[in-house]
Design a protein around this motif. Structure first.
Motif, short mmCIF file in Angstrom:
data_model
loop_
_atom_site.label_atom_id
_atom_site.label_comp_id
_atom_site.label_asym_id
_atom_site.label_seq_id
_atom_site.Cartn_x
_atom_site.Cartn_y
_atom_site.Cartn_z
N TYR A 107 19.56 -3.68 33.22
CA TYR A 107 19.04 -2.88 32.13
C TYR A 107 17.85 -3.50 31.68
CZ TYR A 107 23.90 -0.67 32.09
OH TYR A 107 24.98 -0.35 32.66
N ASN A 108 17.04 -2.41 30.89
CA ASN A 108 15.68 -2.84 30.45
C ASN A 108 15.97 -3.03 28.90
OD1 ASN A 108 13.16 -3.07 29.56
ND2 ASN A 108 12.26 -1.18 30.53
N CYS A 109 15.55 -4.26 28.18
CA CYS A 109 15.63 -4.45 26.93
C CYS A 109 14.45 -4.10 26.15
CB CYS A 109 15.94 -5.98 26.57
SG CYS A 109 17.92 -6.55 26.49
N ARG A 110 13.56 -3.64 27.08
CA ARG A 110 12.16 -3.01 26.35
C ARG A 110 11.55 -4.10 25.50
NH1 ARG A 110 13.75 2.85 24.78
NH2 ARG A 110 15.24 1.68 23.54
N LYS A 111 11.66 -5.39 25.66
CA LYS A 111 11.00 -6.42 24.87
C LYS A 111 11.57 -6.39 23.41
CE LYS A 111 6.64 -6.33 27.62
NZ LYS A 111 7.01 -7.45 28.37
N GLY A 112 12.80 -6.24 23.49
CA GLY A 112 13.65 -6.10 22.30
C GLY A 112 14.97 -7.18 22.44
N ASN A 113 15.58 -7.15 21.17
CA ASN A 113 16.73 -8.22 21.40
C ASN A 113 18.10 -7.58 21.10
OD1 ASN A 113 16.69 -7.38 18.73
ND2 ASN A 113 16.20 -9.62 17.68
N SER A 114 18.09 -6.15 21.36
CA SER A 114 19.36 -5.29 21.17
C SER A 114 19.62 -4.91 22.68
CB SER A 114 18.96 -4.18 20.54
OG SER A 114 20.11 -3.24 20.42
N TYR A 115 21.02 -5.31 23.07
CA TYR A 115 21.52 -4.86 24.34
C TYR A 115 21.90 -3.39 24.10
CZ TYR A 115 22.39 -9.85 25.18
OH TYR A 115 22.15 -11.24 25.33
N THR A 116 22.38 -3.02 22.72
CA THR A 116 22.62 -1.46 22.65
C THR A 116 21.49 -0.60 22.74
OG1 THR A 116 24.19 -2.37 20.83
CG2 THR A 116 23.67 0.16 20.79
N ASN A 117 20.42 -1.08 22.51
CA ASN A 117 19.14 0.09 22.89
C ASN A 117 18.54 -0.26 24.12
OD1 ASN A 117 19.66 0.81 20.07
ND2 ASN A 117 18.30 -0.60 19.07
N ALA A 118 19.24 -1.23 24.98
CA ALA A 118 18.66 -1.31 26.36
C ALA A 118 19.01 0.14 27.17
CB ALA A 118 19.23 -2.46 27.19
N VAL A 119 18.12 0.53 28.19
CA VAL A 119 17.77 1.67 29.08
C VAL A 119 17.81 1.12 30.46
CG1 VAL A 119 16.75 2.95 27.22
CG2 VAL A 119 15.47 1.77 28.98
N ASP A 120 18.14 2.29 31.21
CA ASP A 120 18.31 1.93 32.66
C ASP A 120 16.66 1.71 33.08
OD1 ASP A 120 20.98 2.33 34.04
OD2 ASP A 120 21.07 4.02 32.80
N PHE A 121 16.62 1.06 34.36
CA PHE A 121 15.57 1.20 35.11
C PHE A 121 15.83 2.21 35.98
CE2 PHE A 121 15.16 -3.37 33.61
CZ PHE A 121 13.80 -3.51 33.32
N THR A 122 14.95 3.10 36.24
CA THR A 122 15.10 4.46 37.34
C THR A 122 13.72 4.31 38.19
OG1 THR A 122 13.89 5.70 35.75
CG2 THR A 122 16.11 5.53 35.38
N ASP A 123 14.34 5.16 39.30
CA ASP A 123 12.99 5.26 40.33
C ASP A 123 13.64 6.92 40.74
OD1 ASP A 123 10.73 3.84 41.79
OD2 ASP A 123 12.12 4.92 43.52
N ALA A 124 12.60 7.67 41.46
CA ALA A 124 12.85 8.85 41.69
C ALA A 124 13.07 8.92 43.07
CB ALA A 124 11.20 9.56 41.49
N ASP A 125 12.66 7.97 44.16
CA ASP A 125 12.84 8.06 45.24
C ASP A 125 13.52 7.02 46.01
OD1 ASP A 125 10.88 6.34 45.27
OD2 ASP A 125 9.51 7.11 46.65
N ASN A 126 14.25 6.10 45.07
CA ASN A 126 14.93 4.88 45.48
C ASN A 126 14.13 3.84 46.32
OD1 ASN A 126 17.26 3.68 45.08
ND2 ASN A 126 18.42 4.16 46.86
N SER A 127 12.75 4.02 46.57
CA SER A 127 11.69 3.06 47.04
C SER A 127 11.23 2.55 46.01
CB SER A 127 10.98 3.89 47.96
OG SER A 127 9.94 2.87 48.59
#
Length: 812
Positions: free
Chosen positions: A268-288
Motif C-alpha cells: 500500500y501507499n501511505c502517501r508520505k503520511g503516517n496513517s495505515y488507515t488512509n493508505a491506498v492501493d498502488f494501481t496500474d492500467a495494463d499490469n506493466s
C-alpha cells in the motif's frame, strides 16, 4: 531467595528417569548456562522418558518448586520427523517472561530438552493497579499521540481481527520479568513482579512491551516490537531491474495484491503520511509497471512487493515455512511512510511493527528503504517473533538483528545471486558502501569477534543490538564460505565452509527449534552445534564447521578442544546458467537421497547443500526430467561428476550422461563410479539446454543448470584419467517405472496409473509457478477431477504411500 545452582532432581520420574549414583554413565548430558541452570539436557539411549512424561521430566531436570508450572503452548513436527513441544513457565499462576523450555522427541521418546527457566521465590500480589502502572508506562514513552487515539486505526484493527472489542489501548498483564533498567544496581537482573503493556505510539513512531514494577511503578524492562533496522527491499523495480510478481485485477485495473502465497501479500501507499488507515492501493492500467520510475519514487513499492513475495518463497521452498508465522499469515507492506508529514524530510527507516511492514523514503543517508535484503531482514524479525522471540536487548537482541541479516543475505542469494550477498543495505545507502558487512563487519564499525574490536558495551541502541550483531553475521559468513586467520582474541582459526544453503538450514533450525527469548551468544553456539548434529550427524563436517566458525568469532573452542582440521585446497567451479526459462527448465533430479522436484530456478540452482553417498566401483542410476510451459522441445542433457575433485568436469569419464530427448517424462541413465574416484565430497552438475553445443561451463539461452554434492566412499586419490562410464541406458528411453496420466490434455477427468497398478493414495497439483491447486478432488480408480482448473500446464505429485512420482499434464 533465588537459588542459581539447584541439584538435578532426576529421581522424581521413576525408573524411566532415575539415575543411580553408581550408574552416572546413564545420567543425561547437561550443558549449563551462565546462571548454572541446564540450557540443554540430552538423554542417553535407553534412558529416554516418554513425551507424555514431558512435564515431569522438566520439573525434575530444572528442580522446580511446587509453586512452579510448565504449560504446553505449542507442538510442531519438523522435516526430520522430530516433535518439538514448547512449554511456558508459570509461578503461582503468573507467567514468567522469557522462560520457555522445549522438549525434543522422536517416536514418542524424549531425546533432549532445551531452553531457559527461573527458580523463584517471591510474592505475586501487586500493590499497584494496572491503570496506575499504565500511566507510568506512558510517562516513560512520552509520545504526543498513540494509535488508540486514532479512531480510523482503531476501526481498522477491529476489522482486521474480526473482533469488535479489539483495541490498541494497552491491557495490563501481570508477569514476572528480570529487572534490567533499575538505577539501583542491587535490583538489576532480579526477577520482578511487573505489569506488561503493549504500547504503540503513532508520533513519534514506536511500539514496545513496557514492563512496570507492580509495587513501585518503576520501569524495569522494555522489549521493542518495532525493530529499527537503521536501514531498512517483476516490475520495473528500483533496485533489482525488471522482475515479475503477482498482482490482482480489480475494477478494471491492477493492484499490488495477490492471494497465491499464504493468506496473501499486499503493498500500500501511505502517501508520505503516517496513517495505515488512509493508505491506498498502488494501481496500474495494463499490469506493466514500467512507468513507476518517477519523481515520487513509486518504483520503490515494486521492490517492496517483490521483496515480500521473494521472502515468502524462500522460507516456503527452502525451509517449508508458510509465511512468517508458519500459518499463512498475510504480509502487508506500507511504502512512502513518514512519521512527521510535511517537514520536508523523508523517513529514514524501515521496520516490522509486530503486524505489518513499514518503509520510509529516506532523506540524507538513505534512498527508499525497500531493497530486497532489507525487506527480507524486516520479515525475518516477524519470523523471529513467531519462533525464538528473541528479546530485543543486549545479546539476545544482537542475535535477533543478526538472524534478520542472515535472512536478508539468504533471500538475496536465492532471488538475486548477482547482488552482493554479504553486504546489507548496499542498494539504499547513499553515504557508505553498505549499512553492514557480514564478510568484514569491521568495515562498518561492527565487531567480527565476541567482545573484540568495535564490541559495544553500553546501554544505547538496546545494548548495541545493531552493532554486536556483527558477531553472528560473521559466524554465518565463515560457516558458509570458510577461511582462516587470527581473531581479535589472538586465536588462530581455520574453517571449511559448507555453503550458504547448508549454513542456512542450520541457522533456521537453531532459531526455530532451540533458541529462546533470553538466549545469548553462548546458547546460540550450543544450539547451532546441536542443530548441525540433528541435520547431518554427530562428527559430521557440518558440525565441525559450525564449531570452528564459532571459534573464529571468539565464542568457544574449536572442534576437538582448541584445534581445527586444516582446510583442504579450495576448489571453485565455473559458472553455468541459462538466461531464459520461459519455455523449459529442469523439474526433477534424483540420485540416491538427492530427490528434488522444482519449477523454474532462474537458470541456476545451487543444491550443493543436498548430498548423497555413492561407492567407488558401484553402479548407479540417475533420474531427471524437463518441465515445459506448453510445447515439449528437444533438450540436450549433459550430467557431470568431478571424480578427481579438481574443479573441472573435462577429465575423462566425468561426463556421465549425454544425449537428447523431447519428452517431459522421467528419463534415466545408468553409470558406474570409477574405482579410482577420489573419496569425499565433490560436485554433481546437471545441465539441460536446447543447444547441443552447451558444455559444463556456459552461459546459454534456454534451459537450466543444477549443482549437487555427492560423497564418494571407498575411493582413492584418482589419477588424471578414468575408466569410462559403462552400462548406460540410452537417453530418451522413458523410465519404465514412472506414473502415466491420460488423456493429456484433459478437460474434466484425468486418469492416473502408477507402476505395478499401485493405488494412488495422495496427489498434489501445482501450477507453473509452484503454487498448489486446491480446486481438484481425488476420485475412485485413480481419477482426478480437474474441471475447476484454469487452462494451462500443471505438475502432478503422486504417491502410493511409499514412493512419489511426478508427471505433467495440460488442462484444456
Amino acid at each position: 531467595m533465588f537459588n542459581k545452582y539447584p541439584a538435578l532432581a532426576l529421581a522424581l520420574l521413576g525408573s524411566a528417569f532415575t539415575v543411580q549414583a553408581q550408574d552416572a554413565a546413564r545420567a543425561p548430558q547437561l550443558e549449563r548456562g551462565a546462571d548454572g541452570l541446564p540450557e540443554l539436557v540430552q538423554f542417553r539411549p535407553g534412558t529416554n522418558p516418554r513425551l507424555s512424561e514431558a512435564k515431569q521430566a522438566l520439573r525434575a531436570a530444572l528442580a522446580l518448586a511446587p509453586e512452579a508450572d510448565m504449560r504446553s503452548v505449542r507442538s510442531e513436527v519438523d522435516e526430520l520427523g522430530m516433535t518439538h513441544e514448547k512449554f511456558q513457565q508459570f509461578y503461582k499462576s503468573v507467567k514468567v517472561e522469557h522462560a520457555t523450555y522445549s522438549v525434543h522427541a522422536r517416536n514418542g521418546a524424549i531425546e533432549a530438552m532445551s531452553g531457559d527457566a527461573e527458580l523463584l521465590e517471591l510474592d505475586v500480589r501487586p500493590s499497584l493497579s494496572a491503570e496506575a502502572a499504565l500511566q507510568s508506562a506512558l510517562g516513560y514513552v512520552r509520545a504526543s499521540r498513540y494509535m488508540w487515539q486514532d479512531a480510523g486505526e482503531e476501526a481498522r484493527l477491529k476489522q482486521d481481527e474480526n473482533n469488535p472489542a479489539a483495541t490498541y489501548r494497552p491491557q495490563g498483564e501481570l508477569v514476572i520479568v528480570r529487572n534490567q533498567m533499575s538505577v539501583d544496581a542491587a535490583k538489576n537482573g532480579k526477577p520482578t513482579l511487573a505489569w506488561k503493556f503493549n504500547v504503540y505510539a503513532q508520533q513519534p513512531v514506536s511500539r514496545a512491551f513496557i514492563y512496570v514494577d507492580a509495587r513501585t511503578g518503576e520501569i524495569v524492562f522494555k522489549d521493542d516490537i518495532i525493530k529499527h533496522a537503521a536501514a531498512t527491499g517483476t516490475f520495473g523495480t528500483r533496485y533489482a531491474g525488471t522482475q515479475t510478481g503477482a498482482t490482482d485485477s480489480f475494477n478494471g485495473t491492477f493492484r499490488l495484491r495477490e492471494l497465491t502465497r499464504g493468506s496473501g501479500i499486499e503493498t500500500y501507499n501511505c502517501r508520505k503520511g503516517n496513517s495505515y488507515t488512509n493508505a491506498v492501493d498502488f494501481t496500474d492500467a495494463d499490469n506493466s509497471w514500467t512507468e513507476y520510475n518517477n519523481a515520487n519514487l513509486d518504483n520503490a513499492a515494486l521492490d517492496a512487493h517483490w521483496g515480500a513475495q521473494s521472502t515468502y518463497d524462500y522460507f516456503k521452498n527452502i525451509h517449508n515455512r508458510n509465511s512468517y508465522n508458519n500459518a499463512g499469515a498475510k504480509i502487508r507492506s506500507y511504502v512512502h511512510f513518514d512519521d512527521t508529514p510535511g517537514d520536508g524530510r523523508g523517513y529514514e527507516n524501515a521496520y516490522w511493527n509486530g503486524s505489518v511492514m513499514t518503509y520510509g523514503d529516506g532523506y540524507s543517508r538513505f534512498d527508499p528503504l525497500t531493497s530486497l535484503d532489507v525487506a527480507a531482514h524486516e520479515i525475518g524479525h516477524a519470523v523471529c517473533s513467531s519462533t525464538a522471540n528473541l528479546t530485543y536487548s543486549y545479546e539476545s537482541g544482537a542475535l535477533n538483528e543478526g538472524f534478520s541479516d542472515i535472512w536478508g543475505a539468504c533471500v538475496e542469494y536465492y532471488k538475486a545471486p548477482t547482488k552482493q550477498t554479504w553486504l546489507i543495505g548496499e542498494d539504499i545507502d547513499k553515504v557508505r558502501p553498505s549499512l553492514r558487512s557480514m564478510s568484514n563487519p569491521n568495515a562498518e564499525s561492527q565487531p567480527d569477534t565476541y567482545q573484540g574490536t568495535y564490541w559495544y558495551a553500553g546501554s544505547g541502541d538496546n545494548g548495541g543490538v545493531h552493532t554486536n550483531s556483527g558477531v553472528l553475521n560473521h559466524w554465518f559468513y565463515r560457516l558458509a564460505v570458510g577461511g582462516s586467520g587470527t581473531n581479535d582474541k589472538g586465536t588462530a582459526f581455520s574453517v571449511t565452509g559448507i555453503g550458504i544453503d547448508a549454513a542456512a538450514k542450520i541457522a533456521y533450525r537453531t532459531e526455530s527449534v532451540y533458541l529462546t527469548a533470553s538466549s545469548n551468544y553462548a546458547a546460540a553456539r550450543t544450539y547451532s552445534i546441536q542443530s548441525a548434529k540433528d541435520l547431518y550427524g554427530a562428527g559430521s563436517a557440518q558440525e565441525i564447521a559450525v564449531t570452528n566458525a564459532w571459534s573464529a568469532v571468539g565464542v568457544g573452542a574449536a572442534y576437538g578442544g582448541g584445534t581445527t582440521t586444516p582446510p583442504p585446497t579450495t576448489v571453485s567451479y565455473c559458472a553455468s546458467k541459462g538466461t531464459n526459462q520461459g519455455y523449459e527448465w529442469i523439474d526433477l533430479v534424483q540420485l540416491g537421497s538427492i530427490n528434488r522436484t522444482s519449477g523454474k530456478d532462474a537458470g541456476y540452482f545451487n543444491g550443493t547443500a543436498t548430498s548423497t553417498s555413492i561407492a567407488a566401483g558401484s553402479s548407479q542410476t540417475i533420474y531427471f526430467s524437463a518441465g515445459f510451459t506448453s510445447t515439449a522441445y528437444t533438450e540436450y542433457w549433459k550430467i557431470y561428476i568431478d571424480y578427481n575433485k579438481n574443479g573441472v568436469f573435462t577429465d575423462a569419464g566425468e561426463l556421465i550422461v549425454s544425449g537428447s530427448s523431447s519428452s517431459g517424462g522421467t528419463l534415466s541413465s545408468a553409470f558406474t563410479v570409477p574405482a579410482t574416484a577420489k573419496s569425499g565430497a565433490t560436485r554433481l552438475r546437471v545441465v539441460m539446454s536446447d543447444n547441443s553445443a552447451t558444455t559444463s561451463c556456459n552461459s546459454y539461452t534456454y534451459g537450466e543448470t543444477e549443482d549437487y554434492t555427492v560423497n564418494i566412499t571407498g575411493g582413492t586419490i584418482a589419477p588424471t584419467t578414468f575408466a569410462g562410464v559403462s552400462g548406460a541406458t540410452p537417453l530418451g528411453q522413458e523410465e519404465a517405472r514412472t506414473a502415466r496420466v491420460f488423456p493429456n490434455p484433459a478437460n474434466e477427468l484425468l486418469t492416473m496409473l502408477l507402476p505395478d497398478n499401485a493405488v494412488v493414495r495422495s496427489v498434489n497439483v501445482y501450477d507453473v509457478r509452484g503454487a498448489r491447486m486446491k480446486q481438484v478432488q481425488l476420485g475412485e480408480n485413480g481419477t482426478l477431477d480437474v474441471s475447476r482448473l484454469a487452462p494451462g500446464m500443471y505438475q502432478l505429485s503422486l504417491s502410493d504411500g511409499q514412493k512419489s512420482f511426478h508427471q505433467r499434464f495440460t488442462k484444456q
